[in-house]
Write a protein that holds these residues in place. Structure first.
Motif, short mmCIF file in Angstrom:
data_model
loop_
_atom_site.label_atom_id
_atom_site.label_comp_id
_atom_site.label_asym_id
_atom_site.label_seq_id
_atom_site.Cartn_x
_atom_site.Cartn_y
_atom_site.Cartn_z
N ARG A 68 0.82 -1.21 0.00
CA ARG A 68 0.00 0.00 0.00
C ARG A 68 0.86 1.27 0.00
O ARG A 68 0.32 2.38 0.05
N TYR A 69 2.19 1.10 -0.05
CA TYR A 69 3.09 2.24 0.03
C TYR A 69 4.09 2.21 -1.13
O TYR A 69 4.36 1.15 -1.70
N TRP A 70 4.67 3.37 -1.42
CA TRP A 70 5.76 3.43 -2.39
C TRP A 70 7.00 2.76 -1.81
O TRP A 70 7.40 3.04 -0.68
N GLN A 71 7.62 1.89 -2.59
CA GLN A 71 8.82 1.18 -2.16
C GLN A 71 10.05 1.75 -2.86
O GLN A 71 10.06 1.92 -4.08
N PRO A 72 11.11 2.02 -2.10
CA PRO A 72 12.35 2.52 -2.71
C PRO A 72 13.15 1.36 -3.31
O PRO A 72 14.01 0.76 -2.66
N VAL A 73 12.88 1.03 -4.56
CA VAL A 73 13.39 -0.21 -5.14
C VAL A 73 14.81 -0.10 -5.68
O VAL A 73 15.46 -1.12 -5.93
N PRO A 95 -4.70 2.10 5.68
CA PRO A 95 -3.78 2.08 6.81
C PRO A 95 -3.13 3.45 7.02
O PRO A 95 -3.23 4.34 6.16
N MET A 96 -2.49 3.60 8.13
CA MET A 96 -1.77 4.82 8.46
C MET A 96 -0.78 5.18 7.36
O MET A 96 -0.09 4.31 6.81
N MET A 97 -0.69 6.45 7.00
CA MET A 97 0.26 7.00 6.03
C MET A 97 -0.01 6.60 4.59
O MET A 97 0.83 6.83 3.71
N ALA A 98 -1.17 6.04 4.30
CA ALA A 98 -1.59 5.87 2.91
C ALA A 98 -2.32 7.16 2.53
O ALA A 98 -3.54 7.27 2.64
N LEU A 99 -1.56 8.17 2.11
CA LEU A 99 -2.02 9.55 2.09
C LEU A 99 -2.69 9.94 0.79
O LEU A 99 -2.26 9.52 -0.30
N ASP A 100 -3.71 10.82 0.91
CA ASP A 100 -4.21 11.49 -0.28
C ASP A 100 -3.36 12.73 -0.53
O ASP A 100 -2.54 13.13 0.31
N PRO A 129 -0.73 5.97 -3.20
CA PRO A 129 -0.86 7.12 -2.30
C PRO A 129 0.09 8.23 -2.74
O PRO A 129 0.93 8.04 -3.63
N ALA A 130 -0.03 9.37 -2.10
CA ALA A 130 0.90 10.48 -2.35
C ALA A 130 2.05 10.41 -1.36
O ALA A 130 1.86 10.00 -0.20
N LEU A 131 3.22 10.83 -1.80
CA LEU A 131 4.36 10.96 -0.89
C LEU A 131 4.26 12.30 -0.17
O LEU A 131 3.93 13.32 -0.79
N PRO A 132 4.57 12.33 1.11
CA PRO A 132 4.47 13.58 1.86
C PRO A 132 5.56 14.57 1.47
O PRO A 132 6.58 14.20 0.87
N ASP A 133 5.37 15.83 1.82
CA ASP A 133 6.35 16.87 1.53
C ASP A 133 7.42 16.93 2.63
O ASP A 133 7.69 17.98 3.21
N PHE A 134 8.02 15.79 2.90
CA PHE A 134 9.09 15.76 3.89
C PHE A 134 10.33 16.49 3.36
O PHE A 134 10.51 16.65 2.15
N ASP A 135 11.20 16.89 4.28
CA ASP A 135 12.39 17.65 3.90
C ASP A 135 13.22 16.94 2.84
O ASP A 135 13.76 17.58 1.93
N CYS A 136 13.34 15.63 2.95
CA CYS A 136 14.18 14.89 2.00
C CYS A 136 13.63 14.95 0.59
O CYS A 136 14.39 14.75 -0.38
N PHE A 137 12.34 15.24 0.43
CA PHE A 137 11.74 15.37 -0.90
C PHE A 137 11.64 16.82 -1.35
O PHE A 137 11.60 17.11 -2.54
N VAL A 138 11.60 17.75 -0.40
CA VAL A 138 11.50 19.17 -0.74
C VAL A 138 12.86 19.73 -1.16
O VAL A 138 12.95 20.55 -2.08
N ALA A 139 13.91 19.30 -0.48
CA ALA A 139 15.25 19.82 -0.78
C ALA A 139 15.66 19.45 -2.20
O ALA A 139 15.35 18.37 -2.69
N PRO A 140 16.40 20.34 -2.89
CA PRO A 140 16.83 20.05 -4.26
C PRO A 140 17.97 19.03 -4.28
O PRO A 140 18.57 18.71 -3.24
N GLY A 141 18.29 18.54 -5.47
CA GLY A 141 19.34 17.54 -5.61
C GLY A 141 20.69 17.99 -5.12
O GLY A 141 21.51 17.18 -4.71
N THR A 142 20.94 19.30 -5.14
CA THR A 142 22.22 19.81 -4.64
C THR A 142 22.38 19.56 -3.15
O THR A 142 23.51 19.51 -2.64
N HIS A 143 21.27 19.43 -2.45
CA HIS A 143 21.30 19.32 -0.99
C HIS A 143 20.85 17.95 -0.49
O HIS A 143 20.57 17.78 0.70
#
Length: 436
Positions: A20-25, A384-389, A136-150
């Motif tokens: 039910r979640y995105w997997q980092p494959v 389930p928890m964290m299956a976000l819209d 589901p949607a991935l949340p706007d956590f810092d690791c996704f908001v920061a650009p590739g340089t960071h």
């Protein structure tokens, strides 16, 4: 219950939940080079990941729909991945584009598909959705908001079940022992190394804090994303060291790496007895030195499969002389090796009927309860928890994490303010979470 918690294959309660979640494959780096085709095994299933000539990335079942041969040996040509057996060609969306051995005018290819899975590339990682229905949607956590340089992404194989590998990351007490160093380095030499720099607001090396104050008071709080775990080490009547980490349900945690950098780390099951840790390192200050970070990690992990150079077959590099005077484990200075030994030595799947949980294991117990409740929710047809819209995902930011020296009175206000200042000052303008 142990089987319920640890099984990930098709048809298992845990497998149904994790699908039910995105997997980092994979890492995006794995698709670099002259032949961007990689076999992927995740959640007990086999896939092939590839980038076509137009740059589109696809993930499809590894077995060719024609006769079941291995598409990981396919040819990248004519806009897709072509099976070497009979030349059938598949696009990144799984459509069969060509069946060249069939009679002229055949429409067979229009009725054949390889199962394809949604993918997205975020912060150096290829995420795939392996379940049914809308992802589901991935949340706007810092690791996704920061650009590739960071940001910088890396991974490594662990030869045990994913859950025991995750549980070491939500256990604050082990760091004072498993990762104990008997000598403190200059904090300036700690770039890219966990526990080697100084805390926020202090010149004391983290190695000193962990070594000299091994009895943290641990607080665990439920959050909308999982758990917040706070370890408090009282340095003096006036000063307390505060370490805040987070469980991102169901498979990741966010921990501070230094005063300027955090680690967001997933544990992606290969199958029931192997997993990869896959991490995004996020800088709130200067751009990440990608070359240096990669070179540091390639000293201990071997390409192309990111296998640990120290492992059970060479006793993790164990040196009794080093154990006597340099490190608590005698297994080198890379803490990933320490963690690997700790979780692999429990067995491929830990027998939890033999363990005796202690007060410091409260986050581990809380997470197991979350997992069991989420499995039940899926079985009952509930989200389930964290299956976000999308709307919920955009509003979910952070989460805040820090190592900081704080006043013993008012430590909670202090760490929140310090974390908010760091985020507000980030050059990529991450939102401050004043009331997180």
């Amino acid at each position: 219950m142990n089987r319920r918690l640890t099984g990930v294959g098709p048809g298992t309660p845990g497998g149904a939940l994790l699908r039910r979640y995105w997997q980092p494959v994979a890492l995006v780096d794995e698709l670099e080079g002259p032949r961007p085709v990689r076999p992927v095994r995740a959640l007990g299933q086999d896939f092939v990941l590839f980038r076509d000539e137009a740059g589109q990335v696809g993930l499809i079942d590894r077995a060719c729909p024609h006769r079941g041969v291995d598409l990981a040996y396919g040819r990248l040509e004519d806009g897709g991945l072509r099976c070497p057996f009979h030349g059938w060609l598949f696009g990144t969306d799984g459509r069969c584009l060509d069946t060249p051995a069939e009679p002229e005018g055949s429409t067979l290819h229009q009725r054949v598909r390889a199962r394809a899975y949604p993918v997205q590339l975020r912060s150096g990682i290829v995420f795939a959705y392996l379940g049914e229905g809308e992802p589901p949607a991935l949340p706007d956590f810092d690791c996704f908001v920061a650009p590739g340089t960071h940001t910088f992404a890396f991974k490594g194989l662990i030869e045990c079940n994913w859950l025991q590998a995750l549980e070491v990351g939500i256990d604050p007490a082990h760091a004072s022992f498993l990762h104990r160093f008997f000598e403190d380095e200059d904090a300036k030499e700690g770039y890219g190394k966990q526990f080697r720099g100084a805390s926020d607001g202090s010149d004391l090396p983290m190695t000193y804090v962990l070594r000299e104050f091994p009895r943290p008071r641990i607080e665990v709080d439920g959050t909308d994303y999982g758990l917040r775990i706070t370890a408090l080490r009282r340095i003096s009547d006036a000063t307390t060291h505060v370490r805040v980490t987070n469980l991102l349900f169901p498979q990741a945690f966010v921990i501070p790496m230094s005063a300027e950098m955090t680690i967001t780390q997933w544990h992606m099951p290969v199958d029931d007895t192997r997993c990869y840790w896959i991490a995004i390192f996020t800088s709130f200050a200067a751009p990440v030195d990608h070359a240096r970070m990669r070179a540091q990690r390639l000293e201990t992990y071997a390409l192309p499969d990111y296998l640990p150079r120290r492992n059970s077959r060479n006793e993790y590099g164990y040196d009794p002389e080093e154990q006597a005077g340099q490190t608590y484990t005698g297994m080198g200075h890379d803490i990933n090796t320490h963690d690997q030994w700790a979780v692999e030595s429990q067995g491929a799947i830990q027998d939890r009927t033999r363990e005796n949980l202690a007060s410091t294991d409260k986050a581990i117990a809380a997470n197991r309860r979350l997992l069991l409740r989420a499995m039940t929710a899926v079985e009952e047809g509930r989200a389930p928890m964290m299956a976000l819209d999308a709307a919920t995902a955009v509003a979910m930011t952070g989460p805040a994490t820090i190592d900081a020296m704080a006043p013993t009175e008012g430590w909670e206000r202090h760490w929140r303010a310090a974390a908010a200042r760091r985020r507000a000052a980030a050059p990529w303008s991450a939102p401050a979470l004043a009331a997180e």
